[in-house]
Structure formats: structure tokens, C-alpha cells
Design a protein around this motif. Structure first.
Motif, PDB file in Angstrom:
ATOM      1  N   MET A  96      42.982  68.006  65.216  1.00  0.00           N
ATOM      2  CA  MET A  96      42.022  67.931  64.113  1.00  0.00           C
ATOM      3  C   MET A  96      42.211  66.634  63.330  1.00  0.00           C
ATOM      4  O   MET A  96      43.085  65.836  63.631  1.00  0.00           O
ATOM      5  N   THR A  97      41.398  66.449  62.318  1.00  0.00           N
ATOM      6  CA  THR A  97      41.315  65.149  61.663  1.00  0.00           C
ATOM      7  C   THR A  97      42.565  64.839  60.845  1.00  0.00           C
ATOM      8  O   THR A  97      42.910  65.572  59.924  1.00  0.00           O
ATOM      9  N   ARG A  98      43.211  63.758  61.195  1.00  0.00           N
ATOM     10  CA  ARG A  98      44.256  63.187  60.354  1.00  0.00           C
ATOM     11  C   ARG A  98      43.727  61.940  59.650  1.00  0.00           C
ATOM     12  O   ARG A  98      44.002  61.720  58.480  1.00  0.00           O
ATOM     13  N   LEU A  99      42.973  61.150  60.400  1.00  0.00           N
ATOM     14  CA  LEU A  99      42.388  59.936  59.825  1.00  0.00           C
ATOM     15  C   LEU A  99      40.989  59.764  60.395  1.00  0.00           C
ATOM     16  O   LEU A  99      40.813  59.333  61.536  1.00  0.00           O
ATOM     17  N   GLY A 100      39.999  60.151  59.609  1.00  0.00           N
ATOM     18  CA  GLY A 100      38.615  60.080  60.050  1.00  0.00           C
ATOM     19  C   GLY A 100      37.853  58.999  59.311  1.00  0.00           C
ATOM     20  O   GLY A 100      38.061  58.780  58.107  1.00  0.00           O
ATOM     21  N   TYR A 101      36.969  58.306  60.037  1.00  0.00           N
ATOM     22  CA  TYR A 101      36.104  57.306  59.423  1.00  0.00           C
ATOM     23  C   TYR A 101      34.677  57.836  59.411  1.00  0.00           C
ATOM     24  O   TYR A 101      34.091  58.095  60.465  1.00  0.00           O
ATOM     25  N   GLN A 102      34.130  58.023  58.214  1.00  0.00           N
ATOM     26  CA  GLN A 102      32.765  58.515  58.078  1.00  0.00           C
ATOM     27  C   GLN A 102      31.813  57.354  57.807  1.00  0.00           C
ATOM     28  O   GLN A 102      32.128  56.457  57.015  1.00  0.00           O
ATOM     29  N   ILE A 103      30.670  57.375  58.472  1.00  0.00           N
ATOM     30  CA  ILE A 103      29.620  56.379  58.240  1.00  0.00           C
ATOM     31  C   ILE A 103      28.472  57.084  57.526  1.00  0.00           C
ATOM     32  O   ILE A 103      27.726  57.843  58.150  1.00  0.00           O
ATOM     33  N   PRO A 104      28.317  56.859  56.210  1.00  0.00           N
ATOM     34  CA  PRO A 104      27.309  57.608  55.449  1.00  0.00           C
ATOM     35  C   PRO A 104      26.038  56.826  55.147  1.00  0.00           C
ATOM     36  O   PRO A 104      25.111  57.383  54.575  1.00  0.00           O
ATOM     37  N   ASN A 105      26.018  55.534  55.467  1.00  0.00           N
ATOM     38  CA  ASN A 105      24.872  54.701  55.072  1.00  0.00           C
ATOM     39  C   ASN A 105      24.501  53.747  56.197  1.00  0.00           C
ATOM     40  O   ASN A 105      25.358  53.298  56.959  1.00  0.00           O
ATOM     41  N   PHE A 106      23.209  53.432  56.248  1.00  0.00           N
ATOM     42  CA  PHE A 106      22.692  52.560  57.303  1.00  0.00           C
ATOM     43  C   PHE A 106      21.814  51.448  56.730  1.00  0.00           C
ATOM     44  O   PHE A 106      20.980  50.877  57.433  1.00  0.00           O
ATOM     45  N   THR A 107      22.001  51.148  55.455  1.00  0.00           N
ATOM     46  CA  THR A 107      21.305  50.047  54.809  1.00  0.00           C
ATOM     47  C   THR A 107      22.332  48.963  54.527  1.00  0.00           C
ATOM     48  O   THR A 107      23.200  49.129  53.675  1.00  0.00           O
ATOM     49  N   TYR A 108      22.253  47.870  55.294  1.00  0.00           N
ATOM     50  CA  TYR A 108      23.266  46.815  55.215  1.00  0.00           C
ATOM     51  C   TYR A 108      22.594  45.484  54.893  1.00  0.00           C
ATOM     52  O   TYR A 108      21.587  45.131  55.531  1.00  0.00           O
ATOM     53  N   PRO A 109      23.132  44.722  53.952  1.00  0.00           N
ATOM     54  CA  PRO A 109      22.496  43.449  53.580  1.00  0.00           C
ATOM     55  C   PRO A 109      22.486  42.473  54.748  1.00  0.00           C
ATOM     56  O   PRO A 109      23.486  42.277  55.432  1.00  0.00           O
ATOM     57  N   GLY A 110      21.322  41.906  54.980  1.00  0.00           N
ATOM     58  CA  GLY A 110      21.188  40.899  56.024  1.00  0.00           C
ATOM     59  C   GLY A 110      21.115  41.439  57.434  1.00  0.00           C
ATOM     60  O   GLY A 110      21.094  40.661  58.395  1.00  0.00           O
ATOM     61  N   VAL A 111      21.071  42.766  57.589  1.00  0.00           N
ATOM     62  CA  VAL A 111      21.023  43.369  58.923  1.00  0.00           C
ATOM     63  C   VAL A 111      19.596  43.834  59.207  1.00  0.00           C
ATOM     64  O   VAL A 111      19.092  44.765  58.567  1.00  0.00           O
ATOM     65  N   ALA A 112      18.961  43.205  60.163  1.00  0.00           N
ATOM     66  CA  ALA A 112      17.598  43.569  60.540  1.00  0.00           C
ATOM     67  C   ALA A 112      17.597  44.886  61.311  1.00  0.00           C
ATOM     68  O   ALA A 112      18.621  45.280  61.880  1.00  0.00           O
ATOM     69  N   PRO A 113      16.468  45.583  61.352  1.00  0.00           N
ATOM     70  CA  PRO A 113      16.417  46.873  62.046  1.00  0.00           C
ATOM     71  C   PRO A 113      16.927  46.817  63.482  1.00  0.00           C
ATOM     72  O   PRO A 113      17.604  47.743  63.945  1.00  0.00           O
ATOM     73  N   GLU A 114      16.632  45.732  64.188  1.00  0.00           N
ATOM     74  CA  GLU A 114      17.058  45.659  65.586  1.00  0.00           C
ATOM     75  C   GLU A 114      18.572  45.465  65.719  1.00  0.00           C
ATOM     76  O   GLU A 114      19.118  45.614  66.824  1.00  0.00           O
ATOM     77  N   ARG A 115      19.271  45.161  64.629  1.00  0.00           N
ATOM     78  CA  ARG A 115      20.729  45.017  64.656  1.00  0.00           C
ATOM     79  C   ARG A 115      21.434  46.221  64.035  1.00  0.00           C
ATOM     80  O   ARG A 115      22.661  46.239  63.940  1.00  0.00           O
ATOM     81  N   LEU A 116      20.666  47.211  63.628  1.00  0.00           N
ATOM     82  CA  LEU A 116      21.254  48.336  62.907  1.00  0.00           C
ATOM     83  C   LEU A 116      22.239  49.112  63.772  1.00  0.00           C
ATOM     84  O   LEU A 116      23.390  49.372  63.371  1.00  0.00           O
ATOM     85  N   PHE A 117      21.832  49.482  64.987  1.00  0.00           N
ATOM     86  CA  PHE A 117      22.744  50.251  65.836  1.00  0.00           C
ATOM     87  C   PHE A 117      23.985  49.444  66.174  1.00  0.00           C
ATOM     88  O   PHE A 117      25.103  49.974  66.182  1.00  0.00           O
ATOM     89  N   ALA A 118      23.817  48.156  66.427  1.00  0.00           N
ATOM     90  CA  ALA A 118      24.979  47.323  66.754  1.00  0.00           C
ATOM     91  C   ALA A 118      25.986  47.306  65.606  1.00  0.00           C
ATOM     92  O   ALA A 118      27.203  47.301  65.827  1.00  0.00           O
ATOM     93  N   THR A 119      25.483  47.314  64.373  1.00  0.00           N
ATOM     94  CA  THR A 119      26.370  47.302  63.207  1.00  0.00           C
ATOM     95  C   THR A 119      27.089  48.631  63.069  1.00  0.00           C
ATOM     96  O   THR A 119      28.280  48.675  62.731  1.00  0.00           O
ATOM     97  N   VAL A 120      26.397  49.719  63.326  1.00  0.00           N
ATOM     98  CA  VAL A 120      27.043  51.043  63.298  1.00  0.00           C
ATOM     99  C   VAL A 120      28.079  51.133  64.416  1.00  0.00           C
ATOM    100  O   VAL A 120      29.213  51.602  64.213  1.00  0.00           O
ATOM    101  N   CYS A 121      27.695  50.672  65.596  1.00  0.00           N
ATOM    102  CA  CYS A 121      28.592  50.722  66.751  1.00  0.00           C
ATOM    103  C   CYS A 121      29.855  49.898  66.495  1.00  0.00           C
ATOM    104  O   CYS A 121      30.970  50.313  66.853  1.00  0.00           O
ATOM    105  N   GLN A 122      29.703  48.747  65.873  1.00  0.00           N
ATOM    106  CA  GLN A 122      30.849  47.901  65.545  1.00  0.00           C
ATOM    107  C   GLN A 122      31.857  48.670  64.698  1.00  0.00           C
ATOM    108  O   GLN A 122      33.078  48.589  64.925  1.00  0.00           O
ATOM    109  N   GLN A 123      31.371  49.446  63.736  1.00  0.00           N
ATOM    110  CA  GLN A 123      32.272  50.219  62.882  1.00  0.00           C
ATOM    111  C   GLN A 123      33.018  51.281  63.680  1.00  0.00           C
ATOM    112  O   GLN A 123      34.230  51.486  63.496  1.00  0.00           O
ATOM    113  N   ALA A 124      32.312  51.964  64.581  1.00  0.00           N
ATOM    114  CA  ALA A 124      32.950  53.003  65.393  1.00  0.00           C
ATOM    115  C   ALA A 124      34.017  52.412  66.308  1.00  0.00           C
ATOM    116  O   ALA A 124      35.109  52.987  66.470  1.00  0.00           O
TER     117      ALA A 124
END
Length: 317
Positions: free
Chosen positions: A1-29
Motif C-alpha cells: 500500500m501507499t508509503r509515498l504517493g504522488y497525486q496529480i490534481p491539476n492539468f492547467t500549466y503555464p505555457g503548456v499548449a493542449p497538445e503538450r498536456l499529456f506529455a507534461t502529465v506523463c513526465q510527472q509520472a
């Protein structure tokens, strides 16, 4: 179970165009996986929450996104934090989580809660009901979902759900752990004691001992060993190589998202040494782990990695 979890709660990022949104989320994961986090978690919402932004800001459906992230990661567990039970029929949710387990090679985790975001329900046509209604629905849903995840046929004629010989084939690749989110002492923690592997608390730090006491009481009433249940705690952080950079990035976030001002008093902001010190104090409350989000700067390349490298020695060693 979770000892250290990273939650992604937002998908509005400065300077990130819609076509780069998934790449930015993926980078965090990917950074989370490579730096010591054991779980990546997404909010299960369709509109952004008031404490993070405005309802019209970007919000990607979580199970589709988790399945996509499964193709770019190999070890980290994948979960919602938490699934709103009111958004999907329990049989559909059981099938959805099982599909996530298969496409991720056995890394799915079920996070679930009663649902609470009234605006979202009314706007999108999901039945909201009363507080009592939603918790009754959650308990009936658990009585359907959990047996289905164990490969059992389920029949239930409940107040809210009726299923007859509900099947789930293929079964999950392994046992899917169950997390229930929230800190309600009468209802939520009783459901944790009866059905879950993990409790994810959202509360003030001074309230944690009282939550432990309530959970232990429910376990005693149900004859369950309290030590079987992991307790994690939800919080926010803004880390950077220096104190000054962290403060600047946090303040820039508040300019972009003034709705996030409530985080000024609760987010842990600072350099790696400062963040480590504050999380060490949090660990000393007796929690087993944390789920951390970083809405101010998680999108900046390297920040999630720095957060994982700072916290992993405290929670996963």
C-alpha cells in the motif's frame, strides 16, 4: 500500500499548449517512478475543484489517463484519489479497475469515496442525493465491487443497486488493494475498518491522533486487526533547489491561481532540507505514508524527481 504517493490534481500549466498536456502529465509520472514514489494517483473529477482553480479549467477523466500512464511506466502503482462512487455503477467500476490492472501488468489500486462535489453532479447529471444516501451507496458498491475483484459472482438486491450473478472475466492479475479516502470518524473510518486496506486521511495534522483512535475503535468493534490497515495522509508541497526558488514558484502559482490561496497555510514549501524536516515531523505522528501533490510546480521538469528523492528516504527505506 501507499508509503509515498504522488497525486496529480491539476492539468492547467503555464505555457503548456493542449497538445503538450499529456506529455507534461506523463513526465510527472515518470519522474515519480524513477525517484522513489510507489504510487501515482489522479483525482476522479470532471471539473476542477475550487481550491485549485475554476470549474472550466482542464480536467482529464482519470481511468483513461491512468491506463495511458501505464504504458509509460513499469513499476509504480496506479490509482485514483479517489474514485467518486456516484459517477459509475459498481459493476462498471469493477470492470474498469480490472482493465487498468491488465493494461498495467498488475499495478492497479482502487481508491474510492462517497462523492461530494455537488456542482459537478448537478451540472453533469449525476444523482447527488443526501450525505446519508451517498454513504449507503458506497457501502453497497463495496459489497459488489470487492467480490467481483476477487473473481466471485455477485448477487445483491440493495436499496440502491441490484445485480444478479455479476461476473468479472478476466479477473485481475492479482489482488487489487483498496483505499478509502476521507477522515469522517463515524462513517468513513468504519467503512475503512470493514472493507479497506488503506485509509487516506484529509484533515489537520493535530486531528491525526483522533482519527487513529476512531479507526482503532471501529476495528475493535468489527474484530479486525488495526495493524492490517495502512494509514496515509494527503498533503501538498512545493520544493525547489533553494528556499528562494520554492517561495517564488509558490507565489507565482498563487498569481496564476488565486483560488489556491488556502494552501498558503498548509502546503510544505522550501528547499530539500526544509521539506525533509517538515515531512519527518509529519511521519512522527505515526502515519504510515503520505500522498503528496505539487500543483504550484509539479509541471516544471525535475521538481517531482527532487520531491521523490527528498522524501523516499523518510517513507520507503
Amino acid at each position: 500500500m501507499t508509503r509515498l504517493g504522488y497525486q496529480i490534481p491539476n492539468f492547467t500549466y503555464p505555457g503548456v499548449a493542449p497538445e503538450r498536456l499529456f506529455a507534461t502529465v506523463c513526465q510527472q509520472a515518470v519522474e515519480a517512478e524513477e525517484s522513489g514514489f510507489d504510487t501515482v494517483l489522479l483525482m476522479d473529477h470532471f471539473y476542477q475543484l475550487a481550491g485549485l482553480g475554476t470549474p472550466d479549467q482542464e480536467m482529464i477523466e482519470c481511468y483513461t489517463l491512468l491506463s495511458a500512464l501505464a504504458q509509460h511506466t513499469s513499476r509504480i502503482r496506479l490509482s485514483s484519489l479517489v474514485t467518486g462512487n456516484t459517477y459509475r455503477h459498481p459493476t462498471l467500476l469493477a470492470k474498469t479497475v480490472t482493465a487498468l490492472d491488465h493494461v498495467s501488468g498488475g499495478r492497479a489500486q482502487l481508491g474510492i469515496g462517497a462523492g461530494w462535489f455537488e456542482l459537478e453532479h448537478h451540472s453533469l447529471g449525476f444523482e447527488f442525493g443526501t450525505f446519508t444516501d451517498r454513504f449507503e451507496k458506497l457501502e453497497e458498491a463495496l459489497q459488489i465491487i470487492l467480490p467481483m475483484l476477487r473473481g466471485e459472482q455477485v448477487t445483491l438486491s440493495g436499496k440502491w443497486y441490484q445485480v444478479h450473478d455479476a461476473m468479472n472475466h478476466p479477473a485481475p492479475l492479482g489482488r487489487i488493494p483498496v483505499l478509502i479516502g476521507g477522515g469522517g470518524e463515524r462513517k468513513t473510518l468504519r467503512l475503512v475498518a470493514q472493507y479497506a486496506d488503506e485509509s487516506n486521511l484529509i484533515c489537520g495534522v493535530p486531528e491525526i491522533p483522533r482519527k487513529f483512535e476512531a479507526l482503532a475503535g471501529h476495528c475493535a468493534d468489527l474484530g479486525r486487526d488495526r495493524s492490517e490497515i495502512t494509514v496515509s495522509y494527503q498533503t501538498s508541497a512545493c520544493i525547489a533547489p533553494t528556499h528562494e526558488e520554492a517561495v517564488a514558484e509558490f507565489e507565482a502559482y498563487l498569481v496564476r491561481q488565486p483560488q489556491g490561496a488556502s494552501r498558503r497555510d498548509t502546503a510544505i514549501v522550501g528547499s530539500p532540507d526544509e521539506v525533509a524536516e517538515k515531512f519527518a515531523r509529519l511521519r512522527d505522528t505515526g502515519i504510515d505514508g503520505v500522498t503528496v501533490n505539487a500543483p504550484p510546480n509539479g509541471h516544471i521538469e525535475g521538481r517531482v524527481a527532487l520531491l521523490g528523492e527528498t522524501l523516499a528516504p523518510l517513507f520507503t527505506s
